[in-house]
Scaffold this motif. Structure first.
Motif, PDB file in Angstrom:
ATOM      1  N   VAL A  23       0.855  -1.181   0.000  1.00 26.16           N
ATOM      2  CA  VAL A  23       0.000   0.000   0.000  1.00 26.16           C
ATOM      3  C   VAL A  23       0.894   1.234   0.000  1.00 26.16           C
ATOM      4  O   VAL A  23       1.981   1.222   0.584  1.00 26.16           O
ATOM      5  N   GLY A  24       0.449   2.291  -0.670  1.00 24.28           N
ATOM      6  CA  GLY A  24       1.209   3.533  -0.676  1.00 24.28           C
ATOM      7  C   GLY A  24       0.622   4.529  -1.656  1.00 24.28           C
ATOM      8  O   GLY A  24      -0.423   4.300  -2.273  1.00 24.28           O
ATOM      9  N   THR A  34       4.756   2.914  -9.319  1.00 21.58           N
ATOM     10  CA  THR A  34       5.505   3.322  -8.135  1.00 21.58           C
ATOM     11  C   THR A  34       4.549   3.583  -6.980  1.00 21.58           C
ATOM     12  O   THR A  34       3.516   4.229  -7.150  1.00 21.58           O
ATOM     13  N   LEU A  35       4.908   3.072  -5.817  1.00 23.85           N
ATOM     14  CA  LEU A  35       4.232   3.409  -4.567  1.00 23.85           C
ATOM     15  C   LEU A  35       5.250   4.091  -3.676  1.00 23.85           C
ATOM     16  O   LEU A  35       6.314   3.538  -3.404  1.00 23.85           O
ATOM     17  N   ARG A  36       4.945   5.295  -3.226  1.00 25.32           N
ATOM     18  CA  ARG A  36       5.835   6.028  -2.322  1.00 25.32           C
ATOM     19  C   ARG A  36       5.255   5.961  -0.913  1.00 25.32           C
ATOM     20  O   ARG A  36       4.066   5.790  -0.738  1.00 25.32           O
ATOM     21  N   GLN A  37       6.142   6.128   0.074  1.00 24.64           N
ATOM     22  CA  GLN A  37       5.754   5.956   1.474  1.00 24.64           C
ATOM     23  C   GLN A  37       5.019   4.621   1.624  1.00 24.64           C
ATOM     24  O   GLN A  37       3.998   4.531   2.301  1.00 24.64           O
ATOM     25  N   ALA A  38       5.550   3.613   0.995  1.00 30.97           N
ATOM     26  CA  ALA A  38       4.879   2.323   0.875  1.00 30.97           C
ATOM     27  C   ALA A  38       5.094   1.444   2.102  1.00 30.97           C
ATOM     28  O   ALA A  38       6.029   1.655   2.882  1.00 30.97           O
ATOM     29  N   ALA A  39       4.204   0.460   2.215  1.00 29.13           N
ATOM     30  CA  ALA A  39       4.318  -0.551   3.266  1.00 29.13           C
ATOM     31  C   ALA A  39       3.822  -1.876   2.716  1.00 29.13           C
ATOM     32  O   ALA A  39       2.870  -1.912   1.929  1.00 29.13           O
ATOM     33  N   ALA A  55     -11.372   0.915   2.460  1.00 30.73           N
ATOM     34  CA  ALA A  55     -12.400   1.906   2.770  1.00 30.73           C
ATOM     35  C   ALA A  55     -12.224   2.548   4.137  1.00 30.73           C
ATOM     36  O   ALA A  55     -12.479   3.738   4.304  1.00 30.73           O
ATOM     37  N   GLY A  56     -11.772   1.758   5.128  1.00 30.64           N
ATOM     38  CA  GLY A  56     -11.739   2.262   6.495  1.00 30.64           C
ATOM     39  C   GLY A  56     -10.363   2.510   7.072  1.00 30.64           C
ATOM     40  O   GLY A  56     -10.239   2.924   8.216  1.00 30.64           O
ATOM     41  N   GLY A  57      -9.320   2.227   6.291  1.00 29.23           N
ATOM     42  CA  GLY A  57      -7.961   2.368   6.800  1.00 29.23           C
ATOM     43  C   GLY A  57      -7.562   1.140   7.588  1.00 29.23           C
ATOM     44  O   GLY A  57      -8.365   0.223   7.792  1.00 29.23           O
ATOM     45  N   TRP A  88      -6.030   6.589   5.403  1.00 25.87           N
ATOM     46  CA  TRP A  88      -4.698   5.984   5.319  1.00 25.87           C
ATOM     47  C   TRP A  88      -3.549   6.948   5.590  1.00 25.87           C
ATOM     48  O   TRP A  88      -2.467   6.531   5.961  1.00 25.87           O
ATOM     49  N   THR A  89      -3.762   8.235   5.387  1.00 20.43           N
ATOM     50  CA  THR A  89      -2.678   9.208   5.506  1.00 20.43           C
ATOM     51  C   THR A  89      -1.898   9.091   6.812  1.00 20.43           C
ATOM     52  O   THR A  89      -0.668   9.087   6.784  1.00 20.43           O
ATOM     53  N   PRO A  90      -2.553   8.938   7.977  1.00 21.67           N
ATOM     54  CA  PRO A  90      -1.762   8.818   9.218  1.00 21.67           C
ATOM     55  C   PRO A  90      -0.873   7.563   9.261  1.00 21.67           C
ATOM     56  O   PRO A  90       0.157   7.565   9.910  1.00 21.67           O
ATOM     57  N   ALA A  91      -1.266   6.502   8.579  1.00 21.27           N
ATOM     58  CA  ALA A  91      -0.537   5.239   8.644  1.00 21.27           C
ATOM     59  C   ALA A  91       0.677   5.214   7.719  1.00 21.27           C
ATOM     60  O   ALA A  91       1.597   4.431   7.930  1.00 21.27           O
ATOM     61  N   LEU A  92       0.681   6.047   6.678  1.00 21.60           N
ATOM     62  CA  LEU A  92       1.756   6.036   5.691  1.00 21.60           C
ATOM     63  C   LEU A  92       2.688   7.210   5.929  1.00 21.60           C
ATOM     64  O   LEU A  92       2.495   8.294   5.414  1.00 21.60           O
ATOM     65  N   LYS A  93       3.710   6.995   6.720  1.00 18.04           N
ATOM     66  CA  LYS A  93       4.640   8.070   7.058  1.00 18.04           C
ATOM     67  C   LYS A  93       6.023   7.724   6.576  1.00 18.04           C
ATOM     68  O   LYS A  93       6.433   6.650   6.434  1.00 18.04           O
TER      69      LYS A  93
END
Length: 93
Positions: A23-24, A34-39, A55-57, A88-93
């Protein structure tokens, strides 16, 4: 000129060849995704599949392993699920 798709808030879950789930922040050209800030999504932590976390993070049981930038050939992408970016924004740092 290569096709370029990039949206600042375009977060996607990709299922890749051989079963990798990542995910990213998504962007793509005709020769590279390309996925950036990926996990890597090691554990989904869902009862309703990947659509639930798209849908829910991530849930409390979801396990993400940060891996920076992921680049793959477009043919390696088996499935792409667009995510609710605000979840998702808070989880992808």
């Amino acid at each position: 000129m290569p096709l370029l798709v990039a949206v600042d808030k375009d977060i996607r879950i990709l299922v890749l060849h051989r079963g990798w789930v990542v995910v990213g922040y998504y962007s793509a050209t005709d020769s590279e995704v390309t996925l950036r800030q990926a996990a890597v999504v090691r554990r989904w932590g869902t009862t309703k599949g990947l659509g639930e976390i798209a849908a829910g993070g991530p849930t409390a049981a979801t396990i993400l392993d940060a891996c920076g930038v992921v680049r793959v050939h477009p043919l390696a992408v088996v499935l792409s699920i667009q995510c609710e970016a605000d979840k998702w924004t808070p989880a992808l740092k």
